[in-house]
Scaffold this motif. Sequence first.
Motif, PDB file in Angstrom:
ATOM      1  N   UNK A  29       0.819  -1.201   0.000  1.00  0.00           N
ATOM      2  CA  UNK A  29       0.000   0.000   0.000  1.00  0.00           C
ATOM      3  C   UNK A  29       0.852   1.250   0.000  1.00  0.00           C
ATOM      4  N   UNK A  30       0.380   2.293   0.651  1.00  0.00           N
ATOM      5  CA  UNK A  30       1.101   3.557   0.645  1.00  0.00           C
ATOM      6  C   UNK A  30       2.432   3.467   1.373  1.00  0.00           C
ATOM      7  N   UNK A  31       2.567   2.514   2.308  1.00  0.00           N
ATOM      8  CA  UNK A  31       3.832   2.355   3.022  1.00  0.00           C
ATOM      9  C   UNK A  31       4.936   1.920   2.063  1.00  0.00           C
ATOM     10  N   UNK A  32       4.564   1.261   0.987  1.00  0.00           N
ATOM     11  CA  UNK A  32       5.542   0.801   0.010  1.00  0.00           C
ATOM     12  C   UNK A  32       6.056   1.884  -0.914  1.00  0.00           C
ATOM     13  N   UNK A  33       5.482   3.092  -0.836  1.00  0.00           N
ATOM     14  CA  UNK A  33       5.954   4.192  -1.667  1.00  0.00           C
ATOM     15  C   UNK A  33       5.889   3.876  -3.149  1.00  0.00           C
ATOM     16  N   UNK A  37       6.838  10.369  -6.125  1.00  0.00           N
ATOM     17  CA  UNK A  37       6.270  11.579  -5.557  1.00  0.00           C
ATOM     18  C   UNK A  37       7.395  12.581  -5.330  1.00  0.00           C
ATOM     19  N   UNK A  38       7.042  13.824  -5.080  1.00  0.00           N
ATOM     20  CA  UNK A  38       8.045  14.878  -4.918  1.00  0.00           C
ATOM     21  C   UNK A  38       9.015  14.524  -3.794  1.00  0.00           C
ATOM     22  N   UNK A  39      10.304  14.517  -4.104  1.00  0.00           N
ATOM     23  CA  UNK A  39      11.328  14.226  -3.116  1.00  0.00           C
ATOM     24  C   UNK A  39      11.650  12.762  -2.947  1.00  0.00           C
ATOM     25  N   UNK A  40      10.871  11.882  -3.563  1.00  0.00           N
ATOM     26  CA  UNK A  40      11.092  10.445  -3.413  1.00  0.00           C
ATOM     27  C   UNK A  40      12.163   9.966  -4.392  1.00  0.00           C
ATOM     28  N   UNK A  41      12.997   9.021  -3.957  1.00  0.00           N
ATOM     29  CA  UNK A  41      14.037   8.468  -4.826  1.00  0.00           C
ATOM     30  C   UNK A  41      13.405   7.762  -6.016  1.00  0.00           C
ATOM     31  N   UNK A  42      13.927   8.031  -7.219  1.00  0.00           N
ATOM     32  CA  UNK A  42      13.375   7.445  -8.432  1.00  0.00           C
ATOM     33  C   UNK A  42      14.150   6.231  -8.903  1.00  0.00           C
ATOM     34  N   UNK A  43      13.718   5.677 -10.021  1.00  0.00           N
ATOM     35  CA  UNK A  43      14.305   4.458 -10.568  1.00  0.00           C
ATOM     36  C   UNK A  43      15.732   4.686 -11.060  1.00  0.00           C
ATOM     37  N   UNK A  44      16.533   3.629 -10.993  1.00  0.00           N
ATOM     38  CA  UNK A  44      17.874   3.640 -11.577  1.00  0.00           C
ATOM     39  C   UNK A  44      18.072   2.367 -12.382  1.00  0.00           C
ATOM     40  N   UNK A  45      19.031   2.398 -13.288  1.00  0.00           N
ATOM     41  CA  UNK A  45      19.465   1.206 -14.013  1.00  0.00           C
ATOM     42  C   UNK A  45      20.715   0.656 -13.340  1.00  0.00           C
ATOM     43  N   UNK A  46      20.808  -0.658 -13.266  1.00  0.00           N
ATOM     44  CA  UNK A  46      21.959  -1.267 -12.607  1.00  0.00           C
ATOM     45  C   UNK A  46      22.418  -2.491 -13.389  1.00  0.00           C
ATOM     46  N   UNK A  47      23.723  -2.631 -13.521  1.00  0.00           N
ATOM     47  CA  UNK A  47      24.291  -3.859 -14.063  1.00  0.00           C
ATOM     48  C   UNK A  47      25.000  -4.586 -12.932  1.00  0.00           C
ATOM     49  N   UNK A  48      24.621  -5.839 -12.709  1.00  0.00           N
ATOM     50  CA  UNK A  48      25.233  -6.653 -11.659  1.00  0.00           C
ATOM     51  C   UNK A  48      26.106  -7.721 -12.301  1.00  0.00           C
ATOM     52  N   UNK A  49      27.376  -7.747 -11.897  1.00  0.00           N
ATOM     53  CA  UNK A  49      28.310  -8.761 -12.391  1.00  0.00           C
ATOM     54  C   UNK A  49      28.896  -9.494 -11.184  1.00  0.00           C
ATOM     55  N   UNK A  95       6.067   7.750   6.427  1.00  0.00           N
ATOM     56  CA  UNK A  95       6.655   8.489   5.321  1.00  0.00           C
ATOM     57  C   UNK A  95       6.170   9.933   5.256  1.00  0.00           C
ATOM     58  N   UNK A  96       4.864  10.143   5.404  1.00  0.00           N
ATOM     59  CA  UNK A  96       4.327  11.492   5.280  1.00  0.00           C
ATOM     60  C   UNK A  96       3.170  11.668   6.238  1.00  0.00           C
TER      61      UNK A  96
END
Length: 315
Positions: A98-102, A134-146, A271-272
């Motif tokens: 839910x909302x706790x999961x951001x 949402x405003x101020x929340x960390x967004x998605x990134x791309x990652x390569x794992x080796x 969170x808020x």
Amino acid sequence: MWTTVECAGHPRDMGLAQGAAARTAIRAELERTDLRVKRSSMPSLRGLASGPFRGSGAGREFYRHFAHQAERLEGLATTADVPVDSILNLHLRVRAGGSVGGLLSQRASVRARTVGHDGAEKRALLERTLPQPTAGEAGWILRESRPAVGFRSVEVTLPWMVSAVAGVNEGGLAVVAGPLLWGAPGRDGGSPSLLLVQECLQRFGDVSGALDWCAKRPVEGEQSFVLADASGMTATVVVSGRERRIQEGEGELYLEGGELPGDVRSEGDPRVDAAEPAEAAPVSKGQPDRVWLDPEARRLQIDAAGISIDLGLMD
């Protein structure tokens, strides 16, 4: 703008690389969620023996059953210069969904389809929409794992997360996690279901092996996962609490769920303020951002805000 992080070596090494690359975003997310940011200057093993997170309950189970990801988490916290328990807390609290999961619980769709027929032309494709933070929340990134041991993979995740949300590996396995849904109260003894994504990507090159692993690992949550491999095989794993339901198949699959943008956060959500709706970040009109996975070609593609990013493991 998308950030790409390259992580290689043993689990702790990969965490060190991610923590260094995403340090600013990680610290900002801890501040936003009112978790401790300052790291203790006195090294101690007390947290592992009797601490509130690593010393008991779900945190102890995380370290016990997902040792590689726990080591990765330790490395991430080290170079981000934040407390290990704060990063672990971020991972554990999302089990409520839910909302706790951001961002992990925002409305999203997952689609799988099989094209062609048996033989060389048959292939499976996976797709997931990526909601805006949402405003101020960390967004998605791309990652390569080796990893030093296991399959190399390209993934979509969040700056503070050790597991991917979606990814494909060099063995030809693709895994996508759907949004986290509201869980029943009182569940606090199991590791987050999201950890299954990284486990499968590192360990398995086909759906069959991954399904057996998903069925047995001690996790909890309310979440669905879709898997596909280079042979064209697809399957769905539904986690409800600590129960699993697995369905194999092919053809078209479409799942949609999660919180709508701007939904009011629940009472007690750390969170808020629960009285105020979450403020959505500005988004561009048109199609939502999304990730596409092609296990046969070992490729991941991002379509976001008019740009396309294509990463392959066979280039």
